[in-house]
Enzyme design. Structure first.
Site, PDB file in Angstrom:
ATOM      1  N   LYS A 106       0.855  -1.199   0.000  1.00 16.42           N
ATOM      2  CA  LYS A 106       0.000   0.000   0.000  1.00 16.42           C
ATOM      3  C   LYS A 106       0.889   1.246   0.000  1.00 16.42           C
ATOM      4  CE  LYS A 106      -0.222  -0.386   5.020  1.00 16.42           C
ATOM      5  NZ  LYS A 106      -0.784  -1.224   6.087  1.00 16.42           N
ATOM      6  N   ARG A 111      -9.225  -0.915  15.653  1.00 16.84           N
ATOM      7  CA  ARG A 111      -9.264  -0.109  14.444  1.00 16.84           C
ATOM      8  C   ARG A 111     -10.294  -0.805  13.559  1.00 16.84           C
ATOM      9  NH1 ARG A 111      -3.709   1.048  11.213  1.00 16.84           N
ATOM     10  NH2 ARG A 111      -4.122  -1.112  10.659  1.00 16.84           N
ATOM     11  N   TYR A 142      17.245  29.900   8.440  1.00 17.16           N
ATOM     12  CA  TYR A 142      16.077  30.694   8.848  1.00 17.16           C
ATOM     13  C   TYR A 142      16.004  30.817  10.356  1.00 17.16           C
ATOM     14  CZ  TYR A 142      13.923  30.335   4.209  1.00 17.16           C
ATOM     15  OH  TYR A 142      13.639  30.425   2.873  1.00 17.16           O
ATOM     16  N   MET A 199      12.915  23.923   2.459  1.00 14.24           N
ATOM     17  CA  MET A 199      12.131  23.179   1.476  1.00 14.24           C
ATOM     18  C   MET A 199      13.015  22.372   0.534  1.00 14.24           C
ATOM     19  SD  MET A 199       9.291  24.653  -1.169  1.00 14.24           S
ATOM     20  CE  MET A 199       8.395  25.507   0.112  1.00 14.24           C
TER      21      MET A 199
HETATM   22  C1  LIG Z   1       0.071  -2.204   6.660  1.00 18.45           C
HETATM   23  C2  LIG Z   1      -0.443  -3.532   7.082  1.00 18.45           C
HETATM   24  C3  LIG Z   1       0.426  -4.621   7.241  1.00 18.45           C
HETATM   25  C4  LIG Z   1       1.931  -4.511   7.127  1.00 18.45           C
HETATM   26  O1  LIG Z   1       2.455  -3.917   8.289  1.00 18.45           O
HETATM   27  P1  LIG Z   1       4.047  -3.767   8.500  1.00 18.45           P
HETATM   28  O2  LIG Z   1       4.174  -3.277   9.889  1.00 18.45           O
HETATM   29  O3  LIG Z   1       4.496  -2.762   7.503  1.00 18.45           O
HETATM   30  O4  LIG Z   1       4.621  -5.093   8.272  1.00 18.45           O
HETATM   31  C5  LIG Z   1      -0.125  -5.851   7.528  1.00 18.45           C
HETATM   32  N1  LIG Z   1      -1.467  -6.000   7.682  1.00 18.45           N
HETATM   33  C6  LIG Z   1      -2.330  -4.972   7.560  1.00 18.45           C
HETATM   34  C7  LIG Z   1      -3.774  -5.196   7.739  1.00 18.45           C
HETATM   35  C8  LIG Z   1      -1.843  -3.709   7.267  1.00 18.45           C
HETATM   36  O5  LIG Z   1      -2.698  -2.686   7.148  1.00 18.45           O
END
Ligand SMILES: *Cc1c(COP(=O)(O)O)cnc(C)c1O
Length: 359
Positions: free
Chosen positions: A35, A130, A255, A303
């Site tokens: 993702k 969650r 800055y 930046m």
């Molecule tokens: C992002 C995610 C993972 C992977 O987590 P990592 O800590 O990056 O290994 C696994 N399962 C679910 C449901 C996730 O959202």
């Protein structure tokens, strides 16, 4: 000279880290989590490199569509499931596998008559609070799934751990016990482990592991370094010195004139800043490599630029290579010095940078 900042992606390191997952969990299938553009590494590039993955996990339909359009044939799991009922048509036609975590998604499935045989992953909330059905919802969810014409009758079962990155946290065992009590009677494929659990909790590996961060060569564990687990960083954020100057004791830099030279000294200006994804909250003292020699950030990144203390660098010149994280400089250290986590730094790398692959 083109602006020297770039992201170097080491595909061999990615393959190596995948093989570490297989070594640690030899009897489990692997859902590689890609993702957020594969944690900033480029989703297509990563999916094509990890051709041995059994499935890919993404957060949204557009990511999955991009993978199918790039010719990716493996299973693709939508980790948040459908966000809207009208996504289900594409989910079916692209052959995607949605996570179902909420009654509202069951409603969507039940009210769509054009679906059949969808492979779904039922997610249970065993304590992270969650996503996921609560344990007391199990009976009713199970009944609805069994009676739902849209899905096949072998859903996969999953949960997600809140504290796997902390050794011996009591919530982890509580979550595992809860998942076991919900699922023990069901002869279905199950998945629990993220990277932290893949690395440290063998009893969570079960049918599928779901590593993300470790694939990119980074450790999610508190106070751990990836080397210890034989993981290799995939992303290196590189730039170069674009100016070198000698300042007098007491002169300020940057800055707000917040930082002043404690003695006569040399500083360097690096062509990378928060516009590239380097954290503005990185503190003075954050490690940076100039020609592979360790030195320190001074003041706040701006930046497009940041400043380094060159007192520990021999004979620094304009054009010298600077490493902000990656090979030779663990991103875990940079994250800690900026009060953040490596995940956020990786995802935040800006797409204006040139990406270069090394194999
Ligand atoms: C992002 C995610 C993972 C992977 O987590 P990592 O800590 O990056 O290994 C696994 N399962 C679910 C449901 C996730 O959202």
């Amino acid at each position: 000279m083109a602006r020297p900042s770039r992201v170097v992606i080491d595909r061999n390191a990615l393959k190596h880290n995948f093989s570490r997952v297989k070594q640690l969990a030899p009897n489990s299938k692997v859902m590689a989590v890609i993702k957020a553009d594969a944690y900033g590494h480029g989703i297509e590039r990563v999916a094509k490199t990890l051709d041995e993955a059994d499935a890919f996990g993404v957060a949204m339909l557009d990511e999955a569509r991009q993978l199918r359009e790039a010719g990716i044939k493996q299973r693709i799991v939508l980790l948040e499931g459908p966000h809207r009922a009208d996504e289900l048509t594409d989910i079916q036609s692209l052959n995607l596998e949605p996570v179902i975590h909420h009654q509202s998604q069951l409603d969507m499935l039940e009210s769509n008559n054009n679906l059949n045989d969808l492979q779904v992953w039922l997610k249970f909330d065993t304590g992270m609070h969650r996503l996921g059905f609560l344990p007391e919802e199990f009976e009713s969810v199970w009944q609805r799934i069994q009676n739902c014409g849209a899905v096949n009758n072998t859903p996969r079962l999953m949960t997600h751990l809140a504290t796997a990155n902390e050794a011996e946290h009591p919530l982890t065992q509580k979550q595992l016990d809860c998942f076991e009590s919900i699922t023990q009677e069901l002869n279905l494929e199950k998945t629990i482990a993220n990277s932290a659990a893949t690395l440290t909790l063998n009893n969570t590996h079960v049918d599928w592991v779901r590593p993300g961060l470790m694939l990119y060569g980074v450790s999610p564990l508190l106070n751990a370094d990836a080397n210890e687990h034989n993981l290799k960083p995939v992303m290196t954020l590189e730039s170069a010195l674009i100016a070198v100057k000698n300042l007098k004791a007491g002169e300020s830099v940057g800055y707000g004139a917040k930082w002043s030279c404690p003695e006569d000294m040399q500083i360097g200006i690096v062509a990378a800043g928060y516009g590239d994804g380097f954290p503005r909250h990185a503190k003075t003292g954050t490690p940076i490599l100039v020609n592979e020699q360790r030195c320190e950030l001074i003041g706040r990144a701006s930046m497009d630029m940041l400043c380094v203390d060159l007192r520990k660098v021999n004979n620094a010149q304009v054009g010298d290579t600077v490493t902000l994280w990656g090979k030779g400089l663990p991103i875990e250290e940079v994250a800690a010095s900026a009060d953040t986590i490596p995940y956020e730094l990786l995802c935040g790398v800006h797409k204006r940078l040139e990406f270069v692959e090394v194999v």
